[in-house]
Motif scaffolding. Structure first.
Motif, PDB file in Angstrom:
ATOM      1  N   ILE A   1      37.475 -15.446  58.487  1.00  0.00           N
ATOM      2  CA  ILE A   1      38.948 -14.249  57.630  1.00  0.00           C
ATOM      3  C   ILE A   1      39.665 -14.274  59.333  1.00  0.00           C
ATOM      4  O   ILE A   1      39.872 -13.924  59.880  1.00  0.00           O
ATOM      5  CB  ILE A   1      37.981 -13.142  57.307  1.00  0.00           C
ATOM      6  CG1 ILE A   1      37.126 -13.866  56.062  1.00  0.00           C
ATOM      7  CG2 ILE A   1      39.271 -12.220  56.406  1.00  0.00           C
ATOM      8  CD1 ILE A   1      37.338 -13.847  55.538  1.00  0.00           C
ATOM      9  N   PRO A   2      41.205 -14.351  58.402  1.00  0.00           N
ATOM     10  CA  PRO A   2      42.101 -13.868  59.424  1.00  0.00           C
ATOM     11  C   PRO A   2      41.766 -12.769  59.145  1.00  0.00           C
ATOM     12  O   PRO A   2      42.018 -11.948  58.260  1.00  0.00           O
ATOM     13  CB  PRO A   2      43.543 -14.371  58.543  1.00  0.00           C
ATOM     14  CG  PRO A   2      42.620 -14.390  57.692  1.00  0.00           C
ATOM     15  CD  PRO A   2      41.434 -15.096  57.464  1.00  0.00           C
ATOM     16  N   VAL A   3      43.187 -11.944  60.656  1.00  0.00           N
ATOM     17  CA  VAL A   3      43.260 -10.758  60.384  1.00  0.00           C
ATOM     18  C   VAL A   3      44.690 -10.089  59.662  1.00  0.00           C
ATOM     19  O   VAL A   3      44.902  -9.717  58.814  1.00  0.00           O
ATOM     20  CB  VAL A   3      43.652  -9.733  61.645  1.00  0.00           C
ATOM     21  CG1 VAL A   3      43.760  -8.777  61.511  1.00  0.00           C
ATOM     22  CG2 VAL A   3      42.288  -9.589  62.508  1.00  0.00           C
ATOM     23  N   GLY A   4      45.331 -11.201  60.607  1.00  0.00           N
ATOM     24  CA  GLY A   4      47.161 -10.978  59.555  1.00  0.00           C
ATOM     25  C   GLY A   4      47.199  -9.598  59.509  1.00  0.00           C
ATOM     26  O   GLY A   4      47.878  -9.115  60.559  1.00  0.00           O
ATOM     27  N   TRP A   5      48.017  -9.121  58.008  1.00  0.00           N
ATOM     28  CA  TRP A   5      48.852  -7.797  57.990  1.00  0.00           C
ATOM     29  C   TRP A   5      47.549  -6.338  58.206  1.00  0.00           C
ATOM     30  O   TRP A   5      46.974  -5.702  59.365  1.00  0.00           O
ATOM     31  CB  TRP A   5      49.707  -7.341  57.689  1.00  0.00           C
ATOM     32  CG  TRP A   5      50.303  -5.815  57.611  1.00  0.00           C
ATOM     33  CD1 TRP A   5      50.252  -4.675  58.504  1.00  0.00           C
ATOM     34  CD2 TRP A   5      51.142  -5.464  56.340  1.00  0.00           C
ATOM     35  NE1 TRP A   5      51.389  -4.132  58.021  1.00  0.00           N
ATOM     36  CE2 TRP A   5      51.932  -4.687  57.484  1.00  0.00           C
ATOM     37  CE3 TRP A   5      51.763  -5.782  55.340  1.00  0.00           C
ATOM     38  CZ2 TRP A   5      52.702  -3.861  56.232  1.00  0.00           C
ATOM     39  CZ3 TRP A   5      52.468  -5.918  54.382  1.00  0.00           C
ATOM     40  CH2 TRP A   5      52.924  -4.936  54.500  1.00  0.00           C
ATOM     41  N   MET A   6      46.291  -6.969  57.449  1.00  0.00           N
ATOM     42  CA  MET A   6      45.606  -5.363  57.564  1.00  0.00           C
ATOM     43  C   MET A   6      43.822  -6.196  57.118  1.00  0.00           C
ATOM     44  O   MET A   6      44.586  -7.765  56.833  1.00  0.00           O
ATOM     45  CB  MET A   6      45.951  -4.740  56.045  1.00  0.00           C
ATOM     46  CG  MET A   6      46.897  -3.799  56.398  1.00  0.00           C
ATOM     47  SD  MET A   6      47.632  -3.057  54.449  1.00  0.00           S
ATOM     48  CE  MET A   6      48.925  -2.164  55.124  1.00  0.00           C
ATOM     49  N   LEU A   7      43.094  -5.317  57.128  1.00  0.00           N
ATOM     50  CA  LEU A   7      41.998  -6.069  57.135  1.00  0.00           C
ATOM     51  C   LEU A   7      40.966  -5.661  57.035  1.00  0.00           C
ATOM     52  O   LEU A   7      40.539  -4.151  57.625  1.00  0.00           O
ATOM     53  CB  LEU A   7      41.125  -6.823  58.561  1.00  0.00           C
ATOM     54  CG  LEU A   7      40.153  -7.703  58.306  1.00  0.00           C
ATOM     55  CD1 LEU A   7      39.494  -8.437  57.204  1.00  0.00           C
ATOM     56  CD2 LEU A   7      39.391  -8.440  59.442  1.00  0.00           C
ATOM     57  N   TYR A   8      39.861  -5.316  56.030  1.00  0.00           N
ATOM     58  CA  TYR A   8      39.106  -4.260  55.477  1.00  0.00           C
ATOM     59  C   TYR A   8      37.948  -5.826  56.092  1.00  0.00           C
ATOM     60  O   TYR A   8      37.914  -6.431  55.081  1.00  0.00           O
ATOM     61  CB  TYR A   8      38.910  -3.919  54.599  1.00  0.00           C
ATOM     62  CG  TYR A   8      38.276  -2.853  53.887  1.00  0.00           C
ATOM     63  CD1 TYR A   8      37.227  -1.943  53.996  1.00  0.00           C
ATOM     64  CD2 TYR A   8      36.400  -3.818  52.858  1.00  0.00           C
ATOM     65  CE1 TYR A   8      35.935  -1.290  54.430  1.00  0.00           C
ATOM     66  CE2 TYR A   8      35.049  -3.068  52.479  1.00  0.00           C
ATOM     67  CZ  TYR A   8      34.528  -2.089  53.000  1.00  0.00           C
ATOM     68  OH  TYR A   8      33.730  -1.517  53.008  1.00  0.00           O
ATOM     69  N   LEU A   9      36.510  -4.731  56.721  1.00  0.00           N
ATOM     70  CA  LEU A   9      35.384  -4.978  56.973  1.00  0.00           C
ATOM     71  C   LEU A   9      34.229  -3.983  55.877  1.00  0.00           C
ATOM     72  O   LEU A   9      34.250  -3.223  56.889  1.00  0.00           O
ATOM     73  CB  LEU A   9      35.047  -5.893  58.093  1.00  0.00           C
ATOM     74  CG  LEU A   9      35.782  -6.739  58.931  1.00  0.00           C
ATOM     75  CD1 LEU A   9      36.029  -7.071  60.043  1.00  0.00           C
ATOM     76  CD2 LEU A   9      36.046  -8.077  58.319  1.00  0.00           C
TER      77      LEU A   9
END
Length: 235
Positions: free
Chosen positions: A160-168
């Motif tokens: 999964i990319p991080v890019g701008w925002m990432l929820y895990l």
């Protein structure tokens, strides 16, 4: 400046149905209304004129006649349900289940064209926080702009990319990802995890400084075993 904004949300629900797809169409179109200002959504069709005849959402209300048509169409291919809606212009929302060998797992993809206006970053963050407060069993959310992943700017093609925002749906600490601009802990009745924001300003997937920062966060997460592969999202 206009941005190509993409949001992907990975969820799970036992015994996913066509009605669930309809419910999700309404919920998520309302969730992003403050971002793209779309009040009306249509089913797709063979032509634009054909599609515009089938308005499924108008100002937060489902058109039951059009929804019934969609349910009949989706019920021809159970347990797999795939559908898209669009706003009559450039924005669309796609829902697809049967991910990672399970029809209980599904993904929503938002493809939006939006203007980079003052307050966009805060509105987007608030939209995600609203989703995390009201929709349960969210495994991953990621937000990217200007084809960050499509142009292969991310570090790990299989992750999964991080890019701008990432929820895990797991805890991530500042010590693990010091490069992140913000870490927001999520703990409510629906979801528990961490929302990471790589840049406080609007992220540009073609900007070298933004790309470098997102890449460093991806490397940091992967080093701690926190950046899932697509196969591992629901594990």
């Amino acid at each position: 400046m206009t941005l190509s904004l993409e949001i992907e949300i990975y969820l799970s629900k036992k015994n996913y149905t066509a009605q669930d797809a309809i419910n999700n169409i309404l919920f998520f179109s309302e969730s992003i209304k403050e971002i793209n200002n779309s009040e009306r959504w249509f089913l797709t069709g063979k032509t634009k004129e054909d599609a515009l005849k089938h308005k499924i959402i108008d100002n937060g209300l489902i058109n039951s006649v059009v929804a019934d048509l969609l349910i009949k169409k989706l019920n021809k291919t159970p347990p797999i349900f795939v559908t898209s809606i669009w706003n009559g212009s450039s924005d669309n929302i796609r829902i697809q289940n049967y991910l990672c060998k399970s029809s209980d797992n599904f993904r929503l993809t938002f493809s939006l064209k939006i203007k980079n206006v003052i307050g966009l970053a805060e509105r987007l963050k608030n939209a995600l926080l609203g989703i995390l407060s009201n929709k349960d069993n969210i495994a991953v959310i990621f937000v990217q702009t200007n084809h960050y992943q499509m142009e292969e700017k991310n570090v790990f093609p299989e992750r999964i990319p991080v890019g701008w925002m990432l929820y895990l749906n797991k805890e991530v600490t500042k010590e693990q990802v010091p490069m992140a601009a913000q870490l927001i802990n999520i703990e409510n009745e629906k979801n528990t995890g961490t929302l990471m924001i790589s840049t406080n300003e609007v992220f540009d997937g073609t900007d070298e400084l933004h790309i470098k920062k997102a890449n460093e966060i991806e490397i940091q997460l992967a080093a701690y075993g926190l950046l899932p592969t697509y196969q591992d999202i629901y594990s």
